[in-house]
Design a protein around this motif. Structure first.
Motif, PDB file in Angstrom:
ATOM      1  N   THR A 191       0.656  -1.299   0.121  1.00 27.57           N
ATOM      2  CA  THR A 191      -0.005   0.021   0.063  1.00 27.57           C
ATOM      3  C   THR A 191       0.888   1.286   0.310  1.00 27.57           C
ATOM      4  N   TYR A 192       0.178   2.289  -0.532  1.00 23.00           N
ATOM      5  CA  TYR A 192       0.920   3.636  -0.522  1.00 23.00           C
ATOM      6  C   TYR A 192       0.048   4.675  -0.016  1.00 23.00           C
ATOM      7  N   GLN A 193      -0.247   4.688   1.363  1.00 20.56           N
ATOM      8  CA  GLN A 193      -1.252   5.288   1.905  1.00 20.56           C
ATOM      9  C   GLN A 193      -1.163   6.846   2.200  1.00 20.56           C
ATOM     10  N   SER A 194      -2.052   7.886   1.795  1.00 19.20           N
ATOM     11  CA  SER A 194      -2.112   9.058   1.975  1.00 19.20           C
ATOM     12  C   SER A 194      -1.995   9.425   3.548  1.00 19.20           C
ATOM     13  N   VAL A 195      -1.563  10.789   3.744  1.00 17.09           N
ATOM     14  CA  VAL A 195      -1.761  11.240   5.082  1.00 17.09           C
ATOM     15  C   VAL A 195      -2.871  11.641   5.906  1.00 17.09           C
ATOM     16  N   SER A 196      -3.940  11.728   4.933  1.00 19.34           N
ATOM     17  CA  SER A 196      -5.288  11.971   5.423  1.00 19.34           C
ATOM     18  C   SER A 196      -5.700  10.741   6.251  1.00 19.34           C
ATOM     19  N   GLY A 197      -5.134   9.459   5.784  1.00 17.80           N
ATOM     20  CA  GLY A 197      -5.859   8.350   6.586  1.00 17.80           C
ATOM     21  C   GLY A 197      -5.119   8.528   8.010  1.00 17.80           C
ATOM     22  N   ALA A 198      -4.299   9.513   8.353  1.00 18.81           N
ATOM     23  CA  ALA A 198      -4.019   9.537   9.989  1.00 18.81           C
ATOM     24  C   ALA A 198      -4.798  10.980  10.509  1.00 18.81           C
ATOM     25  N   GLY A 199      -5.880  11.383   9.580  1.00 15.13           N
ATOM     26  CA  GLY A 199      -6.355  12.658  10.208  1.00 15.13           C
ATOM     27  C   GLY A 199      -6.160  13.969   9.828  1.00 15.13           C
ATOM     28  N   TRP A 200      -6.678  14.896  10.176  1.00 13.25           N
ATOM     29  CA  TRP A 200      -6.609  16.205   9.581  1.00 13.25           C
ATOM     30  C   TRP A 200      -5.528  16.836  10.054  1.00 13.25           C
ATOM     31  N   GLN A 201      -4.876  16.619  11.505  1.00 17.08           N
ATOM     32  CA  GLN A 201      -3.709  17.108  11.757  1.00 17.08           C
ATOM     33  C   GLN A 201      -2.521  16.650  10.980  1.00 17.08           C
ATOM     34  N   ARG A 202      -2.519  15.628  10.668  1.00  9.98           N
ATOM     35  CA  ARG A 202      -1.332  14.962   9.461  1.00  9.98           C
ATOM     36  C   ARG A 202      -1.363  15.707   8.276  1.00  9.98           C
ATOM     37  N   MET A 203      -2.721  16.155   7.772  1.00 15.07           N
ATOM     38  CA  MET A 203      -3.023  16.802   6.749  1.00 15.07           C
ATOM     39  C   MET A 203      -2.397  18.097   6.602  1.00 15.07           C
ATOM     40  N   GLU A 204      -2.439  18.784   7.859  1.00 12.72           N
ATOM     41  CA  GLU A 204      -2.018  20.276   8.111  1.00 12.72           C
ATOM     42  C   GLU A 204      -0.523  20.157   8.091  1.00 12.72           C
ATOM     43  N   GLN A 205       0.063  19.185   8.830  1.00 14.82           N
ATOM     44  CA  GLN A 205       1.430  19.012   8.840  1.00 14.82           C
ATOM     45  C   GLN A 205       2.195  18.723   7.438  1.00 14.82           C
ATOM     46  N   LEU A 206       1.570  17.851   6.767  1.00  6.62           N
ATOM     47  CA  LEU A 206       2.117  17.804   5.233  1.00  6.62           C
ATOM     48  C   LEU A 206       2.032  19.191   4.500  1.00  6.62           C
ATOM     49  N   ARG A 207       0.997  20.005   4.804  1.00 11.10           N
ATOM     50  CA  ARG A 207       0.888  21.038   4.009  1.00 11.10           C
ATOM     51  C   ARG A 207       2.121  21.950   4.477  1.00 11.10           C
ATOM     52  N   ALA A 208       2.449  22.092   5.708  1.00  8.17           N
ATOM     53  CA  ALA A 208       3.433  22.885   6.209  1.00  8.17           C
ATOM     54  C   ALA A 208       4.880  22.476   6.147  1.00  8.17           C
ATOM     55  N   GLU A 209       4.889  21.185   5.759  1.00  6.58           N
ATOM     56  CA  GLU A 209       6.426  20.683   5.610  1.00  6.58           C
ATOM     57  C   GLU A 209       7.053  21.043   4.234  1.00  6.58           C
ATOM     58  N   PRO A 210       8.444  21.566   4.139  1.00  2.18           N
ATOM     59  CA  PRO A 210       8.875  21.630   2.857  1.00  2.18           C
ATOM     60  C   PRO A 210       9.148  20.197   2.230  1.00  2.18           C
ATOM     61  N   VAL A 211       9.069  20.503   0.772  1.00  5.58           N
ATOM     62  CA  VAL A 211       9.044  19.325   0.017  1.00  5.58           C
ATOM     63  C   VAL A 211      10.184  18.423   0.327  1.00  5.58           C
ATOM     64  N   ALA A 212      11.435  19.053   0.553  1.00  8.34           N
ATOM     65  CA  ALA A 212      12.601  18.371   0.666  1.00  8.34           C
ATOM     66  C   ALA A 212      12.564  17.361   1.992  1.00  8.34           C
ATOM     67  N   ASP A 213      11.634  17.791   2.997  1.00  2.00           N
ATOM     68  CA  ASP A 213      11.473  16.913   4.466  1.00  2.00           C
ATOM     69  C   ASP A 213      10.560  15.714   4.025  1.00  2.00           C
ATOM     70  N   CYS A 261       2.473  -1.891   4.337  1.00  2.00           N
ATOM     71  CA  CYS A 261       1.624  -0.948   4.441  1.00  2.00           C
ATOM     72  C   CYS A 261       2.763   0.403   4.562  1.00  2.00           C
ATOM     73  N   VAL A 262       2.630   1.234   3.771  1.00  2.00           N
ATOM     74  CA  VAL A 262       3.477   2.471   3.632  1.00  2.00           C
ATOM     75  C   VAL A 262       2.784   3.605   3.481  1.00  2.00           C
ATOM     76  N   ARG A 263       3.105   4.755   4.548  1.00  2.00           N
ATOM     77  CA  ARG A 263       2.491   6.075   4.416  1.00  2.00           C
ATOM     78  C   ARG A 263       3.360   7.011   3.447  1.00  2.00           C
ATOM     79  N   VAL A 264       2.893   7.597   2.535  1.00  2.00           N
ATOM     80  CA  VAL A 264       3.463   8.395   1.442  1.00  2.00           C
ATOM     81  C   VAL A 264       2.982   9.799   1.602  1.00  2.00           C
ATOM     82  N   PRO A 265       4.084  10.724   1.167  1.00  2.00           N
ATOM     83  CA  PRO A 265       3.769  12.013   1.222  1.00  2.00           C
ATOM     84  C   PRO A 265       2.725  12.595   0.121  1.00  2.00           C
TER      85      PRO A 265
END
Ligand code: NAP
Length: 327
Positions: A163-185, A224-228
């Motif tokens: 699996t290649y699972q999106s961060v929204s699977g871990a809730g809204w806070q993780r979505m906010e975190q991904l939006r705030a992260e620099p792509v390189a991270d 199972c893997v979480r992907v950005p």
């Protein structure tokens, strides 16, 4: 009128309304024209407001007493496993039919774990009993939708899935975190609990698939893997069958299956294309070169819609329709 709403139709409570799944649940209920909707979350959110269609609803704290009061016909829960364990029985005791999206009831004997396209008849078992149905994991739902029509024709022997699972699977806070992260991270994550040498996500995928397909001994091996990616999960699937099945036959069967859209090369499923849609996108259907009667394929699916909120509403609609038919 209640909360600014007309009060016709089933009285629905959305519990976890401020979350990633809750927000999509509200959008889908509004699109479907449900009018009598109340919204619940934790004490943190009580008294705040939330949009529902073109109206504004006030969030209520989900307490055992409020949920047990007997004024809900349906409660759609997306609050996490421990909160579900604490609250779901009260909503059911108050007379509501509950669809719970946490893992609290999924593998408990006697509680149906339902994907309407696969085992929708199971949902009706809640009528006249405990009134609680479980919604499967967001990867199990598309996986079983794809496997079922193939199994019916060729007999599943084993399943391997990555699996290649999106961060929204871990809730809204993780979505906010991904939006705030620099792509390189950005990085891959395996952010589940470990059970021996597997994650609990991997063992859930096996156990839930076996329960839904009613194949208790089916060998299922998952990584199972979480992907950005913000929304939509993807899965690479290798399925082995008792009987020969060609990629062309499989594509034909899947084309005729509800909720599935088959893509042909040069098109292939991507999370971006799946997001916001109700279809499970399936492509790359080909012979598995490492198995005798094996197929390899790839899917992408919106984990917040068919992987969670939409599937739960579809379960609820099966039960509400059956209840109406028997009144
Ligand atoms: N995301 C997915 O793709 C997905 C798919 C399938 C199943 N699920 C399941 O759905 C559930 C929610 O997931 P999510 O992604 O929506 O999480 P989320 O974005 O973190 O939202 C959690 C929601 O639960 C509420 N909540 C937490 N504790 C509560 C309590 N004690 N009482 C009442 N409400 C409480 C929160 O309210 P506050 O805002 O007040 O804290 C919020 O509304 C989880 O069980 C998850 O496993 C998620």
């Amino acid at each position: 009128m209640q909360n600014g709403l007309h009060t016709s139709g089933p009285r629905i409570g959305v519990v976890g309304a401020t979350g990633a799944v809750g927000a999509v649940t509200l959008g889908l209920l509004a699109e479907r024209g449900y009018e009598n909707v109340r919204v619940f979350a934790s004490a943190r959110s009580a008294g705040k407001t939330i949009a529902y269609g073109d109206r504004t609803l006030t969030i209520e704290e989900a307490t055992p007493e409020v949920l047990a009061a007997g004024d809900l016909d349906l409660a759609l829960f997306s609050v996490g496993t421990s909160a579900s364990r604490a609250l779901v029985p009260h909503a059911a005791a108050g007379g509501a039919f509950v669809v719970d999206k946490s893992s609290a009831y999924r593998l408990v004997d006697g509680y149906p774990l339902v994907v309407p396209e696969v085992n929708g008849n199971r949902a009706l078992e809640v009528i006249g009993t405990h009134r609680i149905a479980a919604n499967p994991n967001c990867c199990t739902i598309p996986l079983t939708c794809v496997l079922k029509p193939l199994h019916d024709v060729a007999g599943l022997k084993s399943v391997r899935v990555a699996t290649y699972q999106s961060v929204s699977g871990a809730g809204w806070q993780r979505m906010e975190q991904l939006r705030a992260e620099p792509v390189a991270d950005h990085n891959l994550l395996m952010d589940w609990s470990w059970e021996d040498d597997e994650s609990d996500e991997e063992s859930k995928l096996r156990a839930e698939t076996r329960k839904i397909l009613e194949l208790p001994g089916l060998p299922v091996s998952a990584t199972c893997v979480r992907v950005p990616v913000l929304v939509s999960h993807s899965e690479a699937i290798w399925a082995e069958f008792e009987d020969e099945i060609t990629p062309e036959q499989a594509a034909e069967l899947l084309r005729g299956s509800a909720s599935i859209k088959v893509l042909e090369l040069p098109e292939f499923p991507t999370p971006r294309d799946a997001t916001g849609g109700d279809d499970i996108l399936v492509g790359r259907i080909r012979r598995d070169r490492a198995a005798t009667n094996g197929l390899a394929l790839f899917l992408s699916n919106d984990n917040l819609r068919k992987g969670a909120a939409l599937n739960a509403i579809q379960i609820a609609e099966l039960v509400l329709a059956a209840q109406t038919a028997t009144v």
